[in-house]
Design a protein around this motif. Sequence first.
Motif, short mmCIF file in Angstrom:
data_model
loop_
_atom_site.label_atom_id
_atom_site.label_comp_id
_atom_site.label_asym_id
_atom_site.label_seq_id
_atom_site.Cartn_x
_atom_site.Cartn_y
_atom_site.Cartn_z
N GLY A 220 1.39 1.19 7.84
CA GLY A 220 1.00 2.53 8.27
C GLY A 220 2.21 3.40 8.57
N GLN A 221 3.22 2.81 9.23
CA GLN A 221 4.44 3.56 9.53
C GLN A 221 5.13 4.00 8.24
N ALA A 222 5.18 3.08 7.26
CA ALA A 222 5.81 3.41 5.98
C ALA A 222 5.03 4.52 5.28
N PHE A 223 3.70 4.41 5.33
CA PHE A 223 2.87 5.44 4.69
C PHE A 223 3.10 6.80 5.33
N HIS A 224 3.09 6.86 6.65
CA HIS A 224 3.26 8.13 7.34
C HIS A 224 4.68 8.68 7.18
N ASP A 225 5.59 7.80 6.73
CA ASP A 225 6.96 8.26 6.46
C ASP A 225 7.15 8.50 4.96
N ASP A 226 6.01 8.82 4.29
CA ASP A 226 6.00 9.26 2.88
C ASP A 226 6.28 8.16 1.86
N SER A 227 6.07 6.90 2.20
CA SER A 227 6.25 5.83 1.22
C SER A 227 5.17 5.88 0.16
N VAL A 228 5.58 5.71 -1.09
CA VAL A 228 4.63 5.64 -2.21
C VAL A 228 4.18 4.20 -2.43
N SER A 229 5.14 3.28 -2.39
CA SER A 229 4.82 1.88 -2.68
C SER A 229 3.89 1.27 -1.65
N ALA A 230 3.91 1.78 -0.41
CA ALA A 230 3.01 1.25 0.62
C ALA A 230 1.56 1.48 0.22
N CYS A 231 1.30 2.57 -0.48
CA CYS A 231 -0.07 2.88 -0.91
C CYS A 231 -0.57 1.80 -1.86
N ARG A 232 0.27 1.43 -2.81
CA ARG A 232 -0.15 0.40 -3.77
C ARG A 232 -0.30 -0.94 -3.08
N SER A 233 0.62 -1.26 -2.17
CA SER A 233 0.54 -2.54 -1.46
C SER A 233 -0.77 -2.63 -0.66
N LEU A 234 -1.13 -1.56 0.01
CA LEU A 234 -2.38 -1.56 0.78
C LEU A 234 -3.59 -1.62 -0.16
N GLY A 235 -3.48 -0.94 -1.29
CA GLY A 235 -4.55 -1.03 -2.29
C GLY A 235 -4.75 -2.46 -2.75
N ASN A 236 -3.63 -3.14 -3.02
CA ASN A 236 -3.70 -4.55 -3.45
C ASN A 236 -4.33 -5.43 -2.38
N LEU A 237 -3.95 -5.19 -1.12
CA LEU A 237 -4.49 -6.01 -0.03
C LEU A 237 -6.01 -5.92 0.03
N TYR A 238 -6.51 -4.70 0.00
CA TYR A 238 -7.96 -4.51 0.14
C TYR A 238 -8.70 -4.87 -1.14
N ALA A 239 -8.06 -4.73 -2.28
CA ALA A 239 -8.71 -5.08 -3.54
C ALA A 239 -8.91 -6.59 -3.66
N ASN A 240 -7.93 -7.35 -3.16
CA ASN A 240 -7.96 -8.81 -3.29
C ASN A 240 -8.47 -9.52 -2.03
N GLY A 241 -8.65 -8.75 -0.95
CA GLY A 241 -9.03 -9.39 0.31
C GLY A 241 -7.91 -10.29 0.79
N ASP A 242 -6.67 -9.82 0.62
CA ASP A 242 -5.49 -10.64 0.92
C ASP A 242 -5.08 -10.45 2.38
N GLY A 243 -5.64 -11.29 3.26
CA GLY A 243 -5.33 -11.19 4.68
C GLY A 243 -6.22 -10.20 5.41
#
Length: 512
Positions: A220-243
């Motif tokens: 969340g901190q990375a996202f709010h600091d304008d990270s692009v890659s954090a969006c994909r990482s979070l997408g992957n987490l929720y898509a795969n139920g990874d943790g």
Amino acid sequence: MTREADHMTKSELLELGMQYKHIRNYEKAKDYFKEAVLQGSSRGAKELFELGRHFYKVKEYAQAFDCFEILSGMGHGPSTLYLGRMYEYGYGKRANVQEAFDHYAASYQQGLAEGAYYAGRLMMGDALHSEEVRDIAISWFKEAIAGGIYKSYAEIGKLYLDRGAKEQPGYPVKNNRTALSWFLRGAVHGDNLCREIAADCFIHGIGTEVNVKRGLELYGQAFHDDSVSACRSLGNLYANGDGVHKNIDLAIAWYLKGYERGDKRGRYEAGRVSYRAGQLYPGAGKEEKERALKYLNQAASLGYADAYDDLAGISREEGNEKKFVTLLKQGMKAGSDLCRKNLIDFYCRKAAALLKETREEVAPDKLDTNKDKLGKIFDDSQIKVKKAAEYYKKAARAGDDDSWAVLARMYLYIGDALEVKDKDFIRAAKNGYASGLLNTRKLLWRYYAGPGPTDGEIMHQENPKQAFLLARQLAAEGYTDFYKVLSDYYRDGYGTKKSARLAKIWANKVRV
């Protein structure tokens, strides 16, 4: 440049350089800026550096090198850093790791902390296998950190990270807890890469106990600091139920946030996940079917073209053939090869079924002796043949070589009934060259060869030269039927000069 520059002041040189820059004669502008720099013009140095960056961006590396080299020799750190990159990646120069390292180190000595970062990064491969090299690399990264290059924390952490690979004797010891400590230091300094790697460590329990909440906070901190890659990482987490609990809608939302920030794959990933979610629902119940359609339509709207094929399949099951075809066309237009192939298959099956019906209707044992009925049968059959040809034409336009070949054969033998012209046959035959079903060059040869039709073909336009060229090509490809044809052509001078010698050579091939 002429030596007139020797008699010009640095202001005059700078002015001329700017004039050439405005008319986009950048090479000439470079020459005047260089002379101005040699006379001590700070404005000339700034302009020369910007010109070097332009040349670098448009991949005119020789010109870029020329700009950076003179500035680097005068202690300009950014230019020296560019030279290091050019040597590292072989831009305009043969790749040379030692030269790259020397230039990175020099840029650091010229006051650019980023030079230390790149010097350390250049050692990463060897540092993973040698304790001594790792220590040296870390010392460079620490110098970079002292200069505010906080992404260096992530590189140090990577050197300690245990990736699960079997280590060879003598390799430096890895320690995930140590690695995480470096990532967290970088996170404290606001480096998003460190935040994201640390987040992944907490979610998967690497170097620490599993702490999904802490991991999501870091993402969340990375996202709010304008990270692009954090969006994909979070997408992957929720898509795969990874943790975390699997949540397709949330995954899609994160992918699309990344797309909004410039991640071109974000839209594709959102479409892919939506597509797979749609496929998971069998559509047995109304609610499941609606959910499947929701995701598949969403995938299609996001540009995931194969989703159109599944939507088409659902329409076909519902008996809506028109919608089925429309969806396959939309998918093909969007770039789905699967939709294209299935559309071609649909058209070809329709055509084949119609032709089968006509064969059955005109079979001798099925014909009625009543003339009126007999005429109607042939009229109906002709209509069906025309419809079949139209289906093959649609398949051909969708890119099916075999359909072009079938059309060529139909045009050659029943072109009058299909109301087509010679040019239609020639076009179909040429477009069908790649067909594995029929050899359309043979059809073209029949069209051009002899004073008249030889095999009952309706279309015919004698052209000895074309007939000879096609016969020669077919014979060269190993079609033995054309050995005698070619021998006769050489003997008679049909479409070529008479040659008893060549006629004999091809005649001998026939006997062999």
